[in-house]
Design a protein around this motif. Structure first.
Motif, mmCIF file in Angstrom:
data_model
loop_
_atom_site.group_PDB
_atom_site.id
_atom_site.type_symbol
_atom_site.label_atom_id
_atom_site.label_comp_id
_atom_site.label_asym_id
_atom_site.label_seq_id
_atom_site.Cartn_x
_atom_site.Cartn_y
_atom_site.Cartn_z
ATOM 1 N N ASP A 187 -11.570 18.438 9.641
ATOM 2 C CA ASP A 187 -11.294 19.676 8.898
ATOM 3 C C ASP A 187 -12.280 20.287 8.044
ATOM 4 O O ASP A 187 -12.655 21.281 8.083
ATOM 5 C CB ASP A 187 -9.806 19.595 8.195
ATOM 6 C CG ASP A 187 -8.967 19.312 9.092
ATOM 7 O OD1 ASP A 187 -8.527 19.934 10.127
ATOM 8 O OD2 ASP A 187 -7.990 18.423 8.946
ATOM 9 N N VAL A 188 -12.752 19.495 7.222
ATOM 10 C CA VAL A 188 -13.692 19.684 6.298
ATOM 11 C C VAL A 188 -15.200 20.452 6.921
ATOM 12 O O VAL A 188 -15.779 21.239 6.427
ATOM 13 C CB VAL A 188 -13.919 18.585 5.073
ATOM 14 C CG1 VAL A 188 -15.289 19.081 4.256
ATOM 15 C CG2 VAL A 188 -12.664 18.558 4.284
ATOM 16 N N LEU B 286 -15.833 23.640 8.102
ATOM 17 C CA LEU B 286 -16.059 24.594 7.443
ATOM 18 C C LEU B 286 -17.671 24.720 7.244
ATOM 19 O O LEU B 286 -18.146 25.807 6.681
ATOM 20 C CB LEU B 286 -15.269 24.563 6.242
ATOM 21 C CG LEU B 286 -13.831 24.533 6.037
ATOM 22 C CD1 LEU B 286 -13.206 24.012 5.109
ATOM 23 C CD2 LEU B 286 -13.147 25.898 6.788
ATOM 24 N N LYS C 154 -6.704 21.905 10.946
ATOM 25 C CA LYS C 154 -5.926 22.632 10.104
ATOM 26 C C LYS C 154 -6.759 23.716 9.040
ATOM 27 O O LYS C 154 -6.129 24.259 8.163
ATOM 28 C CB LYS C 154 -5.184 21.521 9.047
ATOM 29 C CG LYS C 154 -4.509 20.575 9.814
ATOM 30 C CD LYS C 154 -3.368 21.299 10.858
ATOM 31 C CE LYS C 154 -2.548 20.313 11.341
ATOM 32 N NZ LYS C 154 -1.259 20.944 12.149
ATOM 33 N N SER C 155 -7.833 23.460 9.007
ATOM 34 C CA SER C 155 -8.798 24.464 8.312
ATOM 35 C C SER C 155 -9.238 25.826 9.025
ATOM 36 O O SER C 155 -10.365 26.409 8.543
ATOM 37 C CB SER C 155 -9.990 23.559 7.649
ATOM 38 O OG SER C 155 -10.757 23.255 8.870
ATOM 39 N N ALA D 267 -9.108 28.750 6.766
ATOM 40 C CA ALA D 267 -9.601 28.670 5.472
ATOM 41 C C ALA D 267 -11.037 29.645 5.468
ATOM 42 O O ALA D 267 -12.020 28.925 5.637
ATOM 43 C CB ALA D 267 -9.764 27.168 5.252
ATOM 44 N N GLY E 181 -12.332 28.048 1.884
ATOM 45 C CA GLY E 181 -12.713 26.864 2.283
ATOM 46 C C GLY E 181 -13.562 25.814 1.338
ATOM 47 O O GLY E 181 -13.770 24.847 1.586
ATOM 48 N N TRP F 289 -11.206 23.215 0.124
ATOM 49 C CA TRP F 289 -11.141 22.060 0.913
ATOM 50 C C TRP F 289 -12.333 21.036 0.695
ATOM 51 O O TRP F 289 -12.294 19.985 0.795
ATOM 52 C CB TRP F 289 -11.314 22.486 2.302
ATOM 53 C CG TRP F 289 -9.945 23.041 3.068
ATOM 54 C CD1 TRP F 289 -9.454 24.278 2.539
ATOM 55 C CD2 TRP F 289 -8.967 22.328 3.882
ATOM 56 N NE1 TRP F 289 -8.154 24.524 3.352
ATOM 57 C CE2 TRP F 289 -7.949 23.261 4.029
ATOM 58 C CE3 TRP F 289 -8.979 21.203 4.524
ATOM 59 C CZ2 TRP F 289 -6.827 23.095 4.791
ATOM 60 C CZ3 TRP F 289 -7.840 20.761 5.305
ATOM 61 C CH2 TRP F 289 -6.994 21.679 5.482
ATOM 62 N N GLY G 233 -7.070 27.009 -1.555
ATOM 63 C CA GLY G 233 -7.459 26.196 -0.506
ATOM 64 C C GLY G 233 -7.769 24.741 -0.738
ATOM 65 O O GLY G 233 -7.349 23.819 -0.029
ATOM 66 N N ASN H 170 -4.111 23.576 -0.539
ATOM 67 C CA ASN H 170 -3.728 23.448 0.887
ATOM 68 C C ASN H 170 -4.364 22.371 1.522
ATOM 69 O O ASN H 170 -3.580 21.400 2.443
ATOM 70 C CB ASN H 170 -4.283 24.509 1.788
ATOM 71 C CG ASN H 170 -3.577 25.688 1.429
ATOM 72 O OD1 ASN H 170 -2.385 25.616 1.017
ATOM 73 N ND2 ASN H 170 -4.184 26.835 1.794
ATOM 74 N N ALA H 171 -5.612 21.913 1.023
ATOM 75 C CA ALA H 171 -6.314 20.589 1.390
ATOM 76 C C ALA H 171 -5.270 19.402 1.107
ATOM 77 O O ALA H 171 -5.158 18.358 1.806
ATOM 78 C CB ALA H 171 -7.649 20.638 1.231
ATOM 79 N N HIS I 7 -2.369 18.940 3.149
ATOM 80 C CA HIS I 7 -2.708 18.269 4.454
ATOM 81 C C HIS I 7 -2.944 17.041 4.358
ATOM 82 O O HIS I 7 -2.123 16.283 5.131
ATOM 83 C CB HIS I 7 -3.686 19.195 4.984
ATOM 84 C CG HIS I 7 -4.041 18.605 6.324
ATOM 85 N ND1 HIS I 7 -3.378 18.386 7.387
ATOM 86 C CD2 HIS I 7 -5.491 18.283 6.852
ATOM 87 C CE1 HIS I 7 -4.020 17.879 8.397
ATOM 88 N NE2 HIS I 7 -5.217 17.761 7.876
#
Length: 203
Positions: free
Chosen positions: A62-63, A66, A105-106, A109, A114, A117, A184, A187-188, A191
């Motif tokens: 996910d990270v 970005l 899931k990002s 973002a 972002g 995250w 962000g 949210n991270a 998740h």
């Protein structure tokens, strides 16, 4: 009991650095992660640790998704040394786990959200020092087998983290942009916390 006026709150938002705001406004999530980790008891067995590593792998995917955003890459000059998806995947191979994949899931973002995250990911490298020792002592894993994703950056955790914090504050975001970064990060955390709560269901 004291109360903060809207004017005072706005003043704090504009005077505190982004790094300071992130630390203060995600403190509750940090504590929640500690509780979830304790409940998950990820070092009780290699099977439980494997599930945790799978969560790490999916979160790093996910990270790292970005990293391709040019605005974020421009803010973090050494972004190419960050991210641990590949080493987490190597650890999973060591542990006999083949990920089935997950939905990113990002995807939504956007910049600057972002960055929040990435903040969560980079901050986790500091806490991973304790986890790395646990993996060594409890499960016999190492930076060369099974626990690469918890090991420090070659330059050391503190130095790489300091550079990231400097990049955060050098961005010179206004209040609304800082709010987006903080959202962000929340949210991270949300998740990753959900994955910790559902480790047995991860595949």
């Amino acid at each position: 009991m004291t109360f903060t006026t809207d004017t005072e709150a706005q003043s704090h938002t504009t005077t505190a650095s982004l790094a300071q705001r992130l630390k203060a406004e995600t403190a509750g999530e940090h504590e929640r992660m500690h509780r979830l980790m304790a409940k998950a008891d990820v070092f009780a067995s290699k099977e439980r640790y494997s599930r945790f590593t799978l969560a790490q792998y999916y979160f790093q995917q996910d990270v790292e998704y970005l990293f391709q955003h040019p605005e974020l890459a421009a803010l973090i000059p050494d972004i190419e040394v960050r991210g641990r998806a590949q080493v987490a995947l190597q650890d999973l191979h060591d542990l006999g786990i083949k990920p089935e994949g997950h939905e990113l899931k990002s995807l939504d973002a956007v910049h600057p959200e972002g960055l929040g995250w990435i903040y969560v990911s980079e901050g986790s490298t500091l806490g991973a020092a304790f986890l790395f020792k646990e993996a060594q002592n409890s499960l016999g894993l190492s930076a060369g087998f099974g626990a690469r994703n918890l090991a420090a950056y070659p330059e050391g955790r503190a130095r790489v983290w300091k550079r990231f914090v400097q990049a955060l504050d050098a961005a010179d975001f206004n209040g609304s942009q800082q709010d987006a970064v903080i959202q962000g990060a929340l949210n991270a955390f949300g998740h990753f916390g959900q994955m910790l709560e559902q480790l047995e269901q991860l595949r």
